[in-house]
Design an enzyme around this catalytic site. Sequence first.
Site, PDB file in Angstrom:
ATOM      1  N   GLY A   1      -7.505   6.864   5.458  1.00 51.16           N
ATOM      2  CA  GLY A   1      -8.269   6.074   4.499  1.00 51.16           C
ATOM      3  C   GLY A   1      -8.579   6.788   3.205  1.00 51.16           C
ATOM      4  O   GLY A   1      -9.658   6.638   2.641  1.00 51.16           O
TER       5      GLY A   1
ATOM      6  N   ASN B   1      -0.703  12.368  -6.857  1.00 53.90           N
ATOM      7  CA  ASN B   1      -0.713  11.054  -6.220  1.00 53.90           C
ATOM      8  C   ASN B   1      -2.070  10.389  -6.470  1.00 53.90           C
ATOM      9  O   ASN B   1      -3.111  10.986  -6.224  1.00 53.90           O
ATOM     10  CB  ASN B   1      -0.443  11.210  -4.725  1.00 53.90           C
ATOM     11  CG  ASN B   1      -0.309   9.876  -4.022  1.00 53.90           C
ATOM     12  OD1 ASN B   1      -1.301   9.185  -3.773  1.00 53.90           O
ATOM     13  ND2 ASN B   1       0.915   9.493  -3.712  1.00 53.90           N
TER      14      ASN B   1
ATOM     15  N   LYS C   1      -2.590  15.439  -2.077  1.00 57.44           N
ATOM     16  CA  LYS C   1      -3.407  14.421  -1.400  1.00 57.44           C
ATOM     17  C   LYS C   1      -3.864  13.328  -2.369  1.00 57.44           C
ATOM     18  O   LYS C   1      -4.353  13.625  -3.457  1.00 57.44           O
ATOM     19  CB  LYS C   1      -4.611  15.136  -0.779  1.00 57.44           C
ATOM     20  CG  LYS C   1      -5.610  14.235  -0.073  1.00 57.44           C
ATOM     21  CD  LYS C   1      -5.085  13.702   1.234  1.00 57.44           C
ATOM     22  CE  LYS C   1      -6.070  12.710   1.851  1.00 57.44           C
ATOM     23  NZ  LYS C   1      -5.400  11.699   2.676  1.00 57.44           N
TER      24      LYS C   1
ATOM     25  N   CYS D   1      -1.203   2.071   0.106  1.00 59.95           N
ATOM     26  CA  CYS D   1      -1.956   2.600   1.242  1.00 59.95           C
ATOM     27  C   CYS D   1      -2.397   1.449   2.139  1.00 59.95           C
ATOM     28  O   CYS D   1      -3.097   0.538   1.695  1.00 59.95           O
ATOM     29  CB  CYS D   1      -3.184   3.381   0.784  1.00 59.95           C
ATOM     30  SG  CYS D   1      -4.129   3.994   2.200  1.00 59.95           S
TER      31      CYS D   1
ATOM     32  N   GLY E   1       7.026   8.888  10.712  1.00 61.36           N
ATOM     33  CA  GLY E   1       7.751   9.762  11.634  1.00 61.36           C
ATOM     34  C   GLY E   1       9.189   9.312  11.783  1.00 61.36           C
ATOM     35  O   GLY E   1       9.606   8.280  11.233  1.00 61.36           O
TER      36      GLY E   1
END
Lengths: 245, 303
Positions: free
Chosen positions: B72, B100, B45, B131, B218
């Site tokens: 977020g 990460n 994460k 992000c 996806g």
Amino acid sequence: MKETLFTIIENRPLTDTVYLMRLSGDTGDITAAGQFVNIRLDGLFLRRPISVCDLNGQELTLVYKVVGKGTAQMAGMVSGEALDLLTGLGNGYDLTLPAERVLLLGGGVGIPPLYLLAKRLLAQGKTVCVRLGFNHADEIFFENEFRALGCEVTVFTVDGSAGEKGFVTNGLDRERYDVFYTCGPEPMLRAVYRSTVTSGQFSFEERMGCGFGACMGCSCRTITGYKRICREGPVLMKEEILWED
Amino acid sequence: MGRLSVNLCGIELDNPVIPASGTFGYGYEFAEWYDINVLGTFSFKGTTLEPRFGNPTPRIAECTAGMINAVGLQNPGVKAVIEHELPEMAKVFRKPVMANVSGFSLDEYRETCRLLDAQPQVGWLEVNVSCPNVHGGGMAFGTDPDAVRRVTEAVKSVATKPVLLKLSPNVTDIVSIAKAAVDGGADGISLINTLLGMRIDLKTRRPVIANKMGGFSGSAVFPVALRMVYQVAHAVSVPVVGMGGVSSPENVIEMMLAGATAVQIGAANLVDPMACKRIIDGLPETMDRYGIATLNEIIGGVC
């Protein structure tokens, strides 16, 4: 937690929009009332989380409301069809809270998880008093099922078309209870929070990604820190809830 | 080397399958589903210097063949990751792991990377400049080649481990961004992060996501991801980690033919907790079907 195939053995409407589905399969990982399963459906990317309504050996009952594509697809399924479920998700209600007389407050499609909870509380010898809330008379379901278990049941409708007129919190100050458990739409949960005088447990709903704690899609703030509705929830103690806004 | 093994920036992976950051937590949620030591590695994460709760909910929206998330960068901050999460992770995963890292300033990227680089468990640093769900960080760096180069240089100034830059697809020219990362000293490139997307609820006439927009991922994004991996792999000489909509052994092979040395799996983990294990288990048979002896030999096999 387990990923397993269940076979539908019954799927029928209880009202215009609420359906009851009974399934047969490996229920071994479902340990508590208030837990949920996450259902994979054809052509839909994310699974659909639905609370466990009842459990009898290898038989699982789900009661769900048709609100979108996923639940509409479920409503169209028939006996013999298979469903891919993740089972044993979420914490579920805590049955060890000390009480002799327990109050359950359910609103609409928040009612189903209270059914297995009522069964288990009654099995502990507790007195279970149930308040069920609906908008209109034609939306009522499970009133008789709760009575058949041996619960004291009061039905409320917002428009007064059946039972008592108003909300499940009406006249709550005259009710006697040692602890309460509740599940329903958020405005109802907030009203229950304001109107109750004892400790209790709330089951929350949130849009989920995975349902098993990986994606942080359903996080919320609580007095005791950040929690994932799918993992440390969906059931929270009254004392730890922090309402947003 | 085994049939499935590949070498990513000097570290051998038993296979090229790597759960992507943000879809695999710190591994232990998935260790309840299978022995995660079957993985090549995993990217944990995204970590920032300070703790972050992230965005308000709803953070998730369903899409055709995919989903939008706007979490977020929720994470407990690098100090808690090192003190709590890494020791817990060590109980369930014994291979080098990919750290990460995200940030809101060059100093933050540098400091978070310095702290994680010092952890023996960490094999690679994957620097997220992509992000889409935070303001003033993440993608704000990843859409400007100069900023990407500066972040890379900052991180490389403190790193002893290989540094991969994770790039955003929300750019006009992905190759110029990838080249800027390599100019800054990147040891590898990983791509793609999510595509900026949106859904509107017809009943409420409001965005489904509280943050209005979020990252789309996806199966639906696979062709876009594959195209970008292909473009970047043909433009830079460092290893490329391909990701975006991968959900099958066939997708893994396709990504590798496009030029990926290793392949990350993201959203698929959220709908099938066993997705990565199933993909790894299915690779040998799929390779047989297409006459592939070893995965290493097919990397960049399509010109």
